[in-house]
Design an enzyme around this catalytic site. Structure first.
Site, mmCIF file in Angstrom:
data_model
loop_
_atom_site.group_PDB
_atom_site.id
_atom_site.type_symbol
_atom_site.label_atom_id
_atom_site.label_comp_id
_atom_site.label_asym_id
_atom_site.label_seq_id
_atom_site.Cartn_x
_atom_site.Cartn_y
_atom_site.Cartn_z
ATOM 1 N N HIS A 1 1.484 21.357 -18.183
ATOM 2 C CA HIS A 1 1.034 20.652 -19.385
ATOM 3 C C HIS A 1 1.770 21.209 -20.591
ATOM 4 C CE1 HIS A 1 -2.787 18.376 -18.189
ATOM 5 N NE2 HIS A 1 -2.203 18.762 -17.060
ATOM 6 N N TYR B 1 -9.595 18.529 -26.614
ATOM 7 C CA TYR B 1 -10.599 19.415 -27.199
ATOM 8 C C TYR B 1 -11.171 18.665 -28.398
ATOM 9 C CZ TYR B 1 -8.822 23.498 -24.576
ATOM 10 O OH TYR B 1 -8.461 24.394 -23.597
ATOM 11 N N PRO C 1 -15.321 30.626 -22.996
ATOM 12 C CA PRO C 1 -14.313 29.874 -22.241
ATOM 13 C C PRO C 1 -13.318 29.063 -23.061
ATOM 14 C CG PRO C 1 -16.485 28.878 -21.990
ATOM 15 C CD PRO C 1 -16.690 30.162 -22.717
ATOM 16 N N LYS D 1 -8.906 31.868 -21.688
ATOM 17 C CA LYS D 1 -8.171 33.126 -21.689
ATOM 18 C C LYS D 1 -8.649 34.123 -20.619
ATOM 19 C CE LYS D 1 -4.861 32.978 -24.662
ATOM 20 N NZ LYS D 1 -4.245 31.897 -23.884
ATOM 21 N N TYR E 1 -2.135 29.804 -27.037
ATOM 22 C CA TYR E 1 -2.644 29.055 -25.887
ATOM 23 C C TYR E 1 -1.753 29.253 -24.666
ATOM 24 C CZ TYR E 1 -5.165 25.196 -23.594
ATOM 25 O OH TYR E 1 -5.937 24.448 -22.741
HETATM 26 C C1 DHB Z 1 -10.687 24.427 -18.571
HETATM 27 C C2 DHB Z 1 -11.512 25.423 -19.048
HETATM 28 C C3 DHB Z 1 -11.331 25.911 -20.308
HETATM 29 O O1 DHB Z 1 -12.138 26.869 -20.797
HETATM 30 C C4 DHB Z 1 -10.324 25.431 -21.118
HETATM 31 O O2 DHB Z 1 -10.192 25.910 -22.380
HETATM 32 C C5 DHB Z 1 -9.484 24.466 -20.636
HETATM 33 C C6 DHB Z 1 -9.677 23.955 -19.357
HETATM 34 C C7 DHB Z 1 -10.881 23.889 -17.195
HETATM 35 O O3 DHB Z 1 -11.757 24.383 -16.493
HETATM 36 O O4 DHB Z 1 -10.197 22.942 -16.826
#
Ligand code: DHB
Length: 397
Positions: free
Chosen positions: A74, A202, A291, A295, A383
């Protein structure tokens, strides 16, 4: 029975398994213990985004080939707010990318690689205590499912046993750590449907955050912000889709059967001590991030890359300087990742009780990021992952 090994690793998650793999490449023997069964480890659903450096380490050291063949590259994400989507182009900003490849797939690959190499990998064996941390002969006392007790003496014991493991206590005692709890959680689903978008979305919406992620052409992962005490069974499937859809205005979600639901807690934690004598902590045993931004596992991999070099110097060259410096060296990235995870979280979520001022300020912050090359580059750099010190040594070996 007293056994001996060079490195006793508690925990067969990404950190523990990768460490045993990288040590093996230096000819350093280890034993890996985990209280869970292989099946439990391979089926627990976790996050899905790997930084470029994580992928380079996994693929470049032979830990996983599938990450490149099955994983999807990605080159950007979308931030959505105020009714509009704004793409952050990683390739354009920093010439880097991330890979969508679920953590349990990484674990399957690592377990297969370790077993094929003859690794002493013990499932269903619970480490109960770590003793003599302050000596050059630390010991792990463990018990298997039948109650058989074993005692493993090592040059170094590594706690890769997560936030509820026994090693943190052996290292940090009751001194604890730096801690932050958040007044919300994520409701996560897996569903049978085609992707609703090409890249991850997001979304900061007036009703709260949502993340539209993916797994495969036929399975998708999505999350929405909820109260921390939410019961995963609380919502009907129709209601789940209603909530998710309302939080990504502008995209029509492709719905399908929801076959997995979970509620993820939001916490930030960094232990005060990462090492005591010859016992050291890596990954979630040392730190937890919320989450947002994915990271957690990437930070565990970064710890392990650093620790591998430190253990190689200590055990093969009898030079303990990198090992002694490990906690200090690892802290740099740990706090950058803490900041990034906190920042993404605070910028994208609705704070319970937020005043109109807070809401508008948050939209101002999002605009500052997406309308500035510097802002987008900062997000892209964090990221996709900062440079991994020790990476060259690991890949060049
Ligand atoms: C996923 C989880 C995340 O915390 C994130 O920022 C992006 C993707 C996932 O589980 O796909």
């Amino acid at each position: 029975m007293l056994e001996r090994t060079r490195v006793a690793i508690i925990g067969a998650g990404p950190a523990g398994l990768l460490l045993s793999h990288l040590l093996h490449r230096h000819g350093i023997e280890s034993v890996v213990l985990d209280s869970r069964t292989r099946e439990q480890i391979e089926t627990t659903i976790r996050a899905g985004i790997l930084e470029q450096g994580t992928v380079e380490v996994l693929a470049g050291t032979g830990a996983s080939d599938r990450v490149l063949t099955v994983g999807q590259k990605h080159e950007g994400i979308e931030l959505r707010f105020g009714g509009e989507g704004h793409r952050v182009d990683f390739a354009d900003m920093v010439g880097r990318a991330v890979w969508l490849y679920p953590q349990h797939e990484v674990l399957k690959d690592l377990i297969a690689t370790r077993l094929a190499a003859g690794q002493d990998l013990r499932f269903g064996v619970t480490a109960e205590r770590v003793e003599d941390a302050g000596t050059t002969r630390p010991r792990v006392l463990a018990r298997d499912a039948d109650g058989n007790v074993s005692e493993i003496e090592a040059d170094v014991v590594v706690g890769a046993d997560g936030s509820r493991g026994v090693t943190r206590e052996a290292v940090a005692g009751t001194r604890g750590g730096y801690f932050r709890e958040y007044p919300f959680a994520w409701f996560g689903i897996l569903c049978e449907a085609p992707p609703s978008a090409d890249e991850l979305i997001y979304s900061n919406s007036p009703d709260g955050f949502a993340l539209i992620s993916q797994r495969s052409p036929t399975v998708q992962r999505m999350y929405f912000q909820c109260a921390p005490d939410t019961d995963p069974g609380a919502y009907s499937e129709d209601r789940l889709w209603e909530i998710l859809q309302a939080r990504v205005p502008g995209t029509t979600l492709r719905e399908g059967r929801v076959f997995q639901r979970d509620v993820l807690r939001f916490r930030s934690f960094v232990t005060h001590e990462m090492r005591r004598g010859r016992v050291v902590l890596v990954g979630d045993a040392a730190h937890t991030v919320p989450p947002t931004g994915a990271k957690g596992m990437n930070l565990a991999v970064a710890d392990v890359v650093l620790l591998t070099e430190a253990l190689r110097a200590l055990l093969l060259d009898k030079d303990g300087r990198l090992f002694d410096a490990f906690p200090e060296t690892a802290q740099d990235r740990i706090w950058k990742a803490q900041h990034f995870s906190w920042w993404m979280t605070s910028m994208l979520h609705l704070q319970p009780g937020a005043a109109a001022f807070d809401r508008r300020r948050q939209l101002g912050e999002l605009r500052t990021v997406v309308e500035s090359g510097a802002g987008r580059a900062y997000l892209a750099e964090a990221y996709t992952g900062w440079p991994l010190p020790g990476r060259e040594a690991i890949l060049g070996y």
